[in-house]
Each structure stands twice: as structure tokens, then as C-alpha cells.
Design a protein around this motif. Sequence first.
Motif, PDB file in Angstrom:
ATOM      1  N   ALA A  12      -8.094  34.147 -87.496  1.00 62.48           N
ATOM      2  CA  ALA A  12      -7.853  32.699 -87.526  1.00 62.48           C
ATOM      3  C   ALA A  12      -7.801  32.186 -88.961  1.00 62.48           C
ATOM      4  O   ALA A  12      -6.924  31.386 -89.317  1.00 62.48           O
ATOM      5  CB  ALA A  12      -8.948  31.975 -86.743  1.00 62.48           C
ATOM      6  N   ALA A  13      -8.729  32.645 -89.799  1.00 60.83           N
ATOM      7  CA  ALA A  13      -8.762  32.199 -91.194  1.00 60.83           C
ATOM      8  C   ALA A  13      -7.517  32.658 -91.949  1.00 60.83           C
ATOM      9  O   ALA A  13      -6.924  31.891 -92.721  1.00 60.83           O
ATOM     10  CB  ALA A  13     -10.017  32.734 -91.878  1.00 60.83           C
ATOM     11  N   THR A  14      -7.094  33.899 -91.719  1.00 64.29           N
ATOM     12  CA  THR A  14      -5.902  34.431 -92.393  1.00 64.29           C
ATOM     13  C   THR A  14      -4.647  33.665 -91.986  1.00 64.29           C
ATOM     14  O   THR A  14      -3.812  33.310 -92.828  1.00 64.29           O
ATOM     15  CB  THR A  14      -5.733  35.924 -92.063  1.00 64.29           C
ATOM     16  OG1 THR A  14      -6.921  36.633 -92.451  1.00 64.29           O
ATOM     17  CG2 THR A  14      -4.540  36.504 -92.793  1.00 64.29           C
ATOM     18  N   LEU A  15      -4.526  33.416 -90.687  1.00 66.64           N
ATOM     19  CA  LEU A  15      -3.382  32.655 -90.197  1.00 66.64           C
ATOM     20  C   LEU A  15      -3.344  31.255 -90.796  1.00 66.64           C
ATOM     21  O   LEU A  15      -2.285  30.768 -91.216  1.00 66.64           O
ATOM     22  CB  LEU A  15      -3.427  32.570 -88.670  1.00 66.64           C
ATOM     23  CG  LEU A  15      -3.093  33.847 -87.897  1.00 66.64           C
ATOM     24  CD1 LEU A  15      -3.468  33.680 -86.426  1.00 66.64           C
ATOM     25  CD2 LEU A  15      -1.612  34.191 -88.029  1.00 66.64           C
ATOM     26  N   MET A  16      -4.508  30.596 -90.851  1.00 64.26           N
ATOM     27  CA  MET A  16      -4.550  29.231 -91.363  1.00 64.26           C
ATOM     28  C   MET A  16      -4.242  29.177 -92.854  1.00 64.26           C
ATOM     29  O   MET A  16      -3.515  28.290 -93.323  1.00 64.26           O
ATOM     30  CB  MET A  16      -5.907  28.600 -91.068  1.00 64.26           C
ATOM     31  CG  MET A  16      -5.998  27.135 -91.467  1.00 64.26           C
ATOM     32  SD  MET A  16      -4.735  26.111 -90.671  1.00 64.26           S
ATOM     33  CE  MET A  16      -5.388  26.021 -89.001  1.00 64.26           C
ATOM     34  N   MET A 243       1.816  29.841 -86.951  1.00 67.72           N
ATOM     35  CA  MET A 243       0.568  30.431 -87.443  1.00 67.72           C
ATOM     36  C   MET A 243      -0.609  29.477 -87.260  1.00 67.72           C
ATOM     37  O   MET A 243      -1.718  29.889 -86.877  1.00 67.72           O
ATOM     38  CB  MET A 243       0.727  30.794 -88.916  1.00 67.72           C
ATOM     39  CG  MET A 243       1.746  31.888 -89.180  1.00 67.72           C
ATOM     40  SD  MET A 243       2.201  32.030 -90.925  1.00 67.72           S
ATOM     41  CE  MET A 243       0.680  32.643 -91.628  1.00 67.72           C
ATOM     42  N   LYS A 246      -1.658  29.288 -83.571  1.00 62.98           N
ATOM     43  CA  LYS A 246      -2.322  30.533 -83.201  1.00 62.98           C
ATOM     44  C   LYS A 246      -3.737  30.570 -83.762  1.00 62.98           C
ATOM     45  O   LYS A 246      -4.674  31.053 -83.097  1.00 62.98           O
ATOM     46  CB  LYS A 246      -1.520  31.727 -83.721  1.00 62.98           C
ATOM     47  CG  LYS A 246      -1.913  33.050 -83.084  1.00 62.98           C
ATOM     48  CD  LYS A 246      -1.537  33.059 -81.608  1.00 62.98           C
ATOM     49  CE  LYS A 246      -1.868  34.377 -80.941  1.00 62.98           C
ATOM     50  NZ  LYS A 246      -1.565  34.340 -79.490  1.00 62.98           N
ATOM     51  N   ALA A 247      -3.927  30.048 -84.963  1.00 66.86           N
ATOM     52  CA  ALA A 247      -5.261  30.025 -85.569  1.00 66.86           C
ATOM     53  C   ALA A 247      -6.236  29.223 -84.718  1.00 66.86           C
ATOM     54  O   ALA A 247      -7.381  29.641 -84.490  1.00 66.86           O
ATOM     55  CB  ALA A 247      -5.180  29.434 -86.981  1.00 66.86           C
ATOM     56  N   TYR A 248      -5.790  28.069 -84.216  1.00 65.64           N
ATOM     57  CA  TYR A 248      -6.666  27.248 -83.384  1.00 65.64           C
ATOM     58  C   TYR A 248      -6.896  27.855 -82.008  1.00 65.64           C
ATOM     59  O   TYR A 248      -7.892  27.564 -81.351  1.00 65.64           O
ATOM     60  CB  TYR A 248      -6.111  25.827 -83.255  1.00 65.64           C
ATOM     61  CG  TYR A 248      -6.557  24.933 -84.384  1.00 65.64           C
ATOM     62  CD1 TYR A 248      -7.883  24.547 -84.497  1.00 65.64           C
ATOM     63  CD2 TYR A 248      -5.666  24.489 -85.351  1.00 65.64           C
ATOM     64  CE1 TYR A 248      -8.313  23.742 -85.539  1.00 65.64           C
ATOM     65  CE2 TYR A 248      -6.079  23.686 -86.396  1.00 65.64           C
ATOM     66  CZ  TYR A 248      -7.408  23.313 -86.480  1.00 65.64           C
ATOM     67  OH  TYR A 248      -7.838  22.530 -87.512  1.00 65.64           O
ATOM     68  N   GLY A 251      -9.673  30.801 -82.837  1.00 62.33           N
ATOM     69  CA  GLY A 251     -10.893  30.458 -83.567  1.00 62.33           C
ATOM     70  C   GLY A 251     -11.447  29.120 -83.147  1.00 62.33           C
ATOM     71  O   GLY A 251     -10.726  28.268 -82.634  1.00 62.33           O
ATOM     72  N   VAL A 256     -12.025  26.911 -87.965  1.00 61.82           N
ATOM     73  CA  VAL A 256     -10.630  27.019 -88.410  1.00 61.82           C
ATOM     74  C   VAL A 256     -10.244  25.842 -89.298  1.00 61.82           C
ATOM     75  O   VAL A 256      -9.543  26.003 -90.305  1.00 61.82           O
ATOM     76  CB  VAL A 256      -9.689  27.105 -87.191  1.00 61.82           C
ATOM     77  CG1 VAL A 256      -8.226  27.124 -87.635  1.00 61.82           C
ATOM     78  CG2 VAL A 256      -9.992  28.350 -86.371  1.00 61.82           C
TER      79      VAL A 256
END
Length: 311
Positions: A12-16, A243, A246-248, A251, A256
Motif C-alpha cells: 500500500a505504501a509503495t503504491l501510494m 495505484m 489499489k493502495a486504499y 491498506g 495509507v
Amino acid sequence: MQAGKRNAPVLAATLMLGAMAIIGVIDNVVILLADTIGLWQFHLSRALLMLPLIAGLSLIGFGTLRPKRWWPVILRSVLITLAMLFYFGSLALMPIAQALAGLFSAPIFVLLITALGLKQHIGPWRIGAVIIGFIGILCVLQPSPTDFDVRTLMPILGGLLYALSSITTRQLCSDESTVALLANMVITLGVAGAIGLALFTAFPVATPEGAEGFVTRGLVSEFQPAVPWLLVQAIGSTVAVFMLIKAYQVGEPSFVAVFEYSVMVFGPLFAWLALGQSISAMQAVGIGLIASAGVLLGWRSSRMQAEQGIA
């Protein structure tokens, strides 16, 4: 956590972070578009360009276009559409650092809604982080009680609505296809753009030249110079928002949302490098405070997850 919800904080962190880096660049494009077309034509044109790209994502296997439940997806789409109208409208009227500071009051609203509405404990550390972040936002926006400009509230209203959409994504739409959420959001933005464009074209109002007329400008027939920038916005937005959604989905919102603060660095940095927009010392301090609040929130979220895992 509700059964069936995936929790992958690193992903989640990487996507955000990736999404915010892209958004920090492409949102500066709106500044270039504001002299040429209006807010409503921008959203309609961008939606028409994005939808084939989103359909392509579905065709190559990234998810279905049809939601499992329509009403939560529609609710989320309306909330985020209103948020984006306030935010993109403010981009043409103030430096991106100020617009972003208002919009990214959203993580603060997420925590407040999580605590007051969802009755989740947030603790003194995260309360302190909210206060630090709020002070940082004030330093960037620099509202003046003697010379108050109502336009300063535009990105803050966008932040509140964006926070509500983020919580809706997690609480009601976590099992939906990311492509379905993206498609419905873009369709809603496009419909809003079409309605606004029709109204301001049929019933024109006095509109200033340049960026000042961005919000109230009707149809512009000669907008060829804007097409390359619209393509940049459409492609970048498709990737970044995919992205972000998907993060939300993978996570917790309060975790997030922390990483959305990174756009406070990416956006003004690109605006300075590409457009020559500068920030004052006070605004730099504010960005530092906002980033510090994000780090503190992330640390506390990680600690809480570790303690819950041990328990």
C-alpha cells in the motif's frame, strides 16, 4: 478488521508513493491548461481520453468494469468528483503548494472521521501529529483574517470530501475491482464536466482571461494547443489513480493516507523546476511540518499493527 479484507502495508505504501510522484508532476499540467480551456471542458475531455485506457486495463486482465455493488461505488464516485472539482479549480487560482496543502488536509480528516465516526482509538501521538499537520497547512496556506479570500477554502473542502471518499473506498469498496472504481470515478467526473460545460456555454457569465476564468469558462472550440497536455494528464491520471485506489484497498486508510503527504514534496518541487514557482520560507516550514506529521502517523500506525499482531 472485517473478514476478507487484505492488509498489505508495504504494498500500500509503495503504491501510494508511486501514485503521488506521478500526480505531483501531472497536476502542474493544469496550470498550463488553465489559460486555454475551462475546468468543465478539461474534465470532460480528460474522461473521454481516460476511458479507453481504463477499458484496456480491463481487457488485459486488471479487473472487471462492472461493480459488485452499485450504490457504494456511485457514492464514492460522487464524493471524489466533488473533491476533484474543488481541487482542480483551486490549482488555476493559487500555487500548487497551497492547493495541495488544502487537499491534503484529507489525512487529518481521515483520522478525525476514523476516531469520531468509526469510534476507533487514535491515541495521543496521532492526535499530536494531526495538530502538527494542521499547523503546517496553515503555514503553507497563510490565511489572513484581515484579507480573507474564500478561494482558500476550495482545496480544504476538497480535502474533506476526499477523506470521505478514502474511507468509503476501504469500508464499502475494498472487494470491488480497482478498474471498476476507476472507471466509475472517471465517468462521474466526465458527466460533471459535461453538465458544467453545457451550463456555462448556454448561460455564459463574465469570465476573466487566463487562469482566472478557468472555473467559469464555457466551451472553447480552438483548444488544439491543450491536446498534448490533456493526453499527459489522461495517461498519468489513469496510472496514478489506479495505484491510489489499489493502495486504499490493501491498506488501512489511516496508514495509507500518511503517504499522500509525499505529494507535498513532489508537486512543489516539480513546479519549481519546470514552472519556476517558488515557495516562501514559511511555506517550506509548513511542508516540513506536514511531512513530519506524516512520518509520525506512519510510525504510530506501524507500531499499532505490530502490537496487534503480537496480541
